[in-house]
Write an enzyme that holds these catalytic residues in place. Structure first.
Site: not given
Lengths: 340, 340
Positions: A50-51, A123-126, A163, A182, A192, A234, A308
């Site tokens: 998605s990124h 800004h468009f990235s992770a 978001t 992130d 997504e 939250k 994880r």
């Protein structure tokens, strides 16, 4: 070049070329393209699709529409103290972040803590890719920016904020991949939902409401309605925090303002970006404390399987991609080739 | 003095006296007691009972057991740059935070951003009360500390980190209550589970697992097992972030280490505390930006009912308590009187 029906396996270098050609072709300057190729290729290799490469489409659209200046030269605004300010002049964010990061690191080492604010950028990235380099040089880093104006308050039915991703990185020592995560303030990133729309898939329940505020599993309806915040009130609180930090605090747009100003060309929103860096050397605990933290994180990962740590799956995908090549969506691959 | 079966209504001043007498009686110094009474009384008035008067019981126990030094004198450690360090010398956290806060504010105004680390302290109260004073003077503030070692990773079944609260405050202008929230990394704070145990109530599903990792609604079993992180892996990531910031970064204990070292006297854990302050004046946007943010928050609250902004219920309870008196648990009231 192994492949299946819908995906094609190509080398990391080929991923980079696939990202780079459309960017240069549409007039994006070498400095901007370099930073963008690095971020998008790494996300693609990390299986953070998605990124990944699909973001190139939006960037090209944002230049074609005239929204983003493809050759914008970021300007470092004179400041005193522990704050670095950069005016991105309406260009993409990654090149100004690359200009600002060493200045931020220098101030963090000098003062113990420092902030970098980038204004007027796209800004468009992770975000993890923005702060991993700071943790690799021994600094703790946080960053945030506004995201798509699409998230409801807990118990709400229409968008109240964006978001709004938030990222954190902690050093694990020389040659070790930092602890880094992130996360968006919504149950899922808008990307997504976009990917599921493109794939013709429905959404799991609990992700979104439609434009009437009713629960929906349709990506199209969700994109017209609102995504829910993660973790109820939250996650909503954290989303509002990001909105205030990356918006009013640094004198930039809120996500609603950015959305209103946007020509809806599928590219990123204009807005601000805040990054903090902290030098552990200015606090108590001595030199061994980071080694002890690294050992703790290692033992956590071992003792709590199948749970994880953040980034585990992504970093494993990166190792696999570098060794075996990257699995890329075939339609996207073909679409990017056509853009050239 | 209105009352019902289980609760008694007393004035805010009486709440303060009810908190103060046991503290002074067990030898806590005037400086420490003042800060503790302020925090506990305000939480009680805010109807945030899990950080209210009942915390006095644990504090008294922690002094009686010899764990906390009731007269500890916090020491400001000499530093340069934008970092304030305080060694609390094994005392409660609130008095050192009160000593450090003006130093932090001064550095934030000078450098644009600053950090305050308090080491070797015992923190037991709500974090919003620690940072509200900074936002009241126009600064943005964040803080965090380790909490009870009781939270599992998403998909895990045993404790991996603490309830690790995180707080954020944003100024809303002179005379206006700041935007402020305080959230634990777990679905609920451990105090909420403690309160239900005391009340003989069961837990909602999804809050906790027992010592075997199986879902449970029993407060006793939950306290032997683990609380789940809020929002799945995102809440777990934030919990780990707090653990790293308030622990290894500032050279203090992780929650597991604090838990192991604790004599289990029902008082707070020893550990570190990190607070950040940011001065909006060092960033772009000019003077009107905070007024615009305040207007936005006001409109959010109006347009998204019945959804609420963080702190709304608490601040409404505070206004009610100040006007009509505070409803206090009768058994707790009686227990505190007996402590004198």
């Amino acid at each position: 070049m192994a492949q299946d029906q819908d995906r094609i396996r190509i080398s990391f270098e080929q991923v980079r070329q696939l990202a780079e050609r459309p960017l240069l072709r549409c007039g994006i300057s070498r400095e901007h393209a370099d930073a963008m190729v690095d971020a998008v290729s790494l996300a693609e290799a990390d299986d953070a699709k998605s990124h990944g490469l699909y973001r190139i489409l939006g960037c090209v659209e944002a230049v074609r529409s005239g929204k983003v200046d493809p050759g914008a030269r970021p300007e470092v605004v004179p400041t005193s103290g522990a704050v670095v300010r950069i005016d991105a002049k309406g260009g993409f964010a990654l090149h100004p972040l690359r200009v600002g990061r060493p200045l931020l690191a220098e101030k963090a080492k000098q003062f113990g803590i420092a902030a970098l604010a980038v204004n007027n950028c796209y800004h468009f990235s992770a975000l993890w890719a923005d702060i991993e380099p700071l943790a690799e040089q021994g600094l703790v880093a946080l960053s945030c920016t506004i995201g798509a104006y699409n998230v409801a308050l807990a118990g709400g039915s229409t968008p109240a904020f964006g978001t709004n991703p938030f990222a954190f990185a902690f050093p694990r020592g020389t040659g070790r991949t930092p602890f880094v995560f992130d996360l968006s303030s919504s149950v899922v990133a808008k990307g997504e939902i976009e990917l599921r729309r493109r794939a013709g898939e429905s959404l799991p329940p609990g992700w979104a409401v439609d434009s009437q505020g009713a629960p929906t599993t349709s990506p199209e309806e969700a994109l017209k309605g609102a995504i829910l915040p993660f973790g109820g009130h939250k996650g909503a609180a954290l989303g509002l925090m990001v909105e205030l930090l990356a918006g009013p605090l640094i004198g930039d747009l809120r996500s609603a303002e950015a959305f209103t100003a946007d020509p809806k060309d599928a590219g990123p929103l204009r807005g601000g970006y805040l990054m903090l860096a902290i030098d552990p050397g200015h606090f108590a605990g001595g030199e061994g404390k980071l080694d002890a933290a690294d050992a703790w994180l290692t033992s956590l990962a071992e003792q709590h399987r199948p749970a994880r740590l953040p980034g585990t799956r992504r970093h494993a995908a990166r190792r696999r991609s570098m060794a075996e090549g990257v699995l890329v969506s075939r339609p996207l691959h073909d679409q990017l080739l056509e853009l050239c």
